[in-house]
Design a protein around this motif. Structure first.
Motif, mmCIF file in Angstrom:
data_model
loop_
_atom_site.group_PDB
_atom_site.id
_atom_site.type_symbol
_atom_site.label_atom_id
_atom_site.label_comp_id
_atom_site.label_asym_id
_atom_site.label_seq_id
_atom_site.Cartn_x
_atom_site.Cartn_y
_atom_site.Cartn_z
ATOM 1 N N GLU A 65 -0.299 -20.653 -18.687
ATOM 2 C CA GLU A 65 -0.714 -18.680 -19.379
ATOM 3 C C GLU A 65 -1.287 -17.705 -18.647
ATOM 4 N N ARG A 66 -2.178 -18.452 -17.353
ATOM 5 C CA ARG A 66 -1.635 -17.439 -16.229
ATOM 6 C C ARG A 66 -1.149 -16.855 -15.364
ATOM 7 N N HIS A 67 -1.800 -16.134 -15.153
ATOM 8 C CA HIS A 67 -1.462 -16.015 -13.278
ATOM 9 C C HIS A 67 -1.113 -16.995 -12.187
ATOM 10 N N PRO A 68 -0.958 -17.524 -11.657
ATOM 11 C CA PRO A 68 -2.075 -18.032 -10.572
ATOM 12 C C PRO A 68 -2.855 -17.578 -9.389
ATOM 13 N N GLY A 69 -4.177 -18.096 -9.712
ATOM 14 C CA GLY A 69 -5.675 -17.244 -8.408
ATOM 15 C C GLY A 69 -5.343 -16.588 -6.915
ATOM 16 N N TRP A 70 -4.127 -17.034 -6.633
ATOM 17 C CA TRP A 70 -3.713 -16.711 -5.627
ATOM 18 C C TRP A 70 -2.608 -15.763 -5.035
ATOM 19 N N SER A 71 -2.393 -15.950 -6.704
ATOM 20 C CA SER A 71 -1.273 -14.477 -6.818
ATOM 21 C C SER A 71 -1.797 -13.492 -6.757
ATOM 22 N N SER A 72 -3.135 -13.290 -7.700
ATOM 23 C CA SER A 72 -4.284 -12.373 -7.851
ATOM 24 C C SER A 72 -4.685 -11.865 -6.468
ATOM 25 N N ASN A 73 -5.544 -13.132 -6.023
ATOM 26 C CA ASN A 73 -6.088 -12.630 -4.028
ATOM 27 C C ASN A 73 -5.113 -11.915 -3.621
ATOM 28 N N LEU A 74 -3.373 -12.356 -3.297
ATOM 29 C CA LEU A 74 -2.844 -11.917 -2.621
ATOM 30 C C LEU A 74 -2.376 -10.237 -3.002
ATOM 31 N N LEU A 75 -2.582 -9.618 -4.959
ATOM 32 C CA LEU A 75 -2.939 -8.645 -4.901
ATOM 33 C C LEU A 75 -3.960 -7.694 -4.427
ATOM 34 N N ALA A 76 -5.076 -8.672 -4.221
ATOM 35 C CA ALA A 76 -6.609 -7.776 -3.952
ATOM 36 C C ALA A 76 -6.328 -7.042 -2.436
ATOM 37 N N GLU A 77 -6.201 -8.369 -1.814
ATOM 38 C CA GLU A 77 -5.968 -8.380 0.144
ATOM 39 C C GLU A 77 -4.400 -9.175 0.451
ATOM 40 N N PRO A 78 -3.339 -7.937 0.720
ATOM 41 C CA PRO A 78 -2.219 -8.479 0.618
ATOM 42 C C PRO A 78 -2.791 -8.705 2.259
ATOM 43 N N SER A 79 -3.091 -9.159 3.134
ATOM 44 C CA SER A 79 -3.025 -9.717 3.788
ATOM 45 C C SER A 79 -3.484 -11.288 4.368
ATOM 46 N N ALA A 80 -2.723 -12.711 4.385
ATOM 47 C CA ALA A 80 -2.800 -13.759 4.762
ATOM 48 C C ALA A 80 -1.968 -14.464 5.563
ATOM 49 N N LEU A 81 -2.209 -15.666 5.078
ATOM 50 C CA LEU A 81 -1.562 -16.320 6.345
ATOM 51 C C LEU A 81 -0.656 -17.131 5.953
ATOM 52 N N ALA A 82 0.557 -17.797 6.520
ATOM 53 C CA ALA A 82 1.665 -18.779 6.174
ATOM 54 C C ALA A 82 1.886 -19.757 6.777
ATOM 55 N N THR A 83 1.599 -20.477 7.131
ATOM 56 C CA THR A 83 1.835 -21.680 7.932
ATOM 57 C C THR A 83 3.350 -22.884 7.298
ATOM 58 N N VAL A 84 4.162 -22.833 7.823
ATOM 59 C CA VAL A 84 5.642 -22.816 7.730
ATOM 60 C C VAL A 84 6.133 -24.095 8.910
ATOM 61 N N SER A 85 6.157 -25.079 8.795
ATOM 62 C CA SER A 85 6.776 -25.953 9.928
ATOM 63 C C SER A 85 5.757 -25.949 11.317
#
Length: 159
Positions: A86-106
């Motif tokens: 029903e709702r957007h996931p929290g992480w997506s709202s967090n990313l809209l509020a603060e676009p800087s993030a860390l992605a750990t890939v492989s």
């Protein structure tokens, strides 16, 4: 599409999978943390998964979530489907509020900036992601009252 992923994608589009996914998400997050995103539940089925770390928009605390991704334009595309919830996931709202993030890939940590895709760019990217994980189309049907958010996580220069 490899056979195991094809079979898993059919299961992945069901409501039962969504319910189970919510229950096992903490285990997946833990596995991704301890292996540096080299292994998680999705990787057992041939799915590319990254661990996204955002800052909580109200708490200010770091939040981590494992997400399927595809590579595109030098970055990582992630989908805020919430399994068609029903709702957007929290992480997506967090990313809209603060676009800087860390992605750990492989096993590699990459500082990224999340950009919400819109219009034709979103549609084209959605098609590419749905080709990788067809269950996203089913999630979109279940979440018809909202437009599922599509983000491009763009690596920050110098990282």
């Amino acid at each position: 599409m490899p056979e195991l992923r094809r079979v898993f994608a059919k299961v992945g589009s069901t409501r039962a999978y969504a319910a189970a996914g919510r229950l096992v998400a903490p285990l997946d997050r833990w596995m991704m943390r301890v292996t540096g995103s080299k292994f998680g539940l999705g990787s057992m089925f041939g799915l590319r998964t990254l661990l996204l770390t955002t800052v909580g928009r109200t708490s200010g605390q770091t939040r981590q979530v494992p997400l399927l991704y595809i590579e595109r334009d030098g970055g990582y595309v992630v989908i805020g489907s919430n399994w068609g919830g029903e709702r957007h996931p929290g992480w997506s709202s967090n990313l809209l509020a603060e676009p800087s993030a860390l992605a750990t890939v492989s096993g590699r940590q990459v500082t990224v900036r999340g950009r919400l895709l819109t219009g034709a760019e979103r549609r084209e990217t959605w098609d590419a992601v749905a080709a990788y994980w067809p269950a996203y189309d089913k999630y979109a049907q279940r979440a018809e009252h909202r437009e599922i958010r599509v983000f491009l996580l763009e690596p920050v220069a110098g990282d």
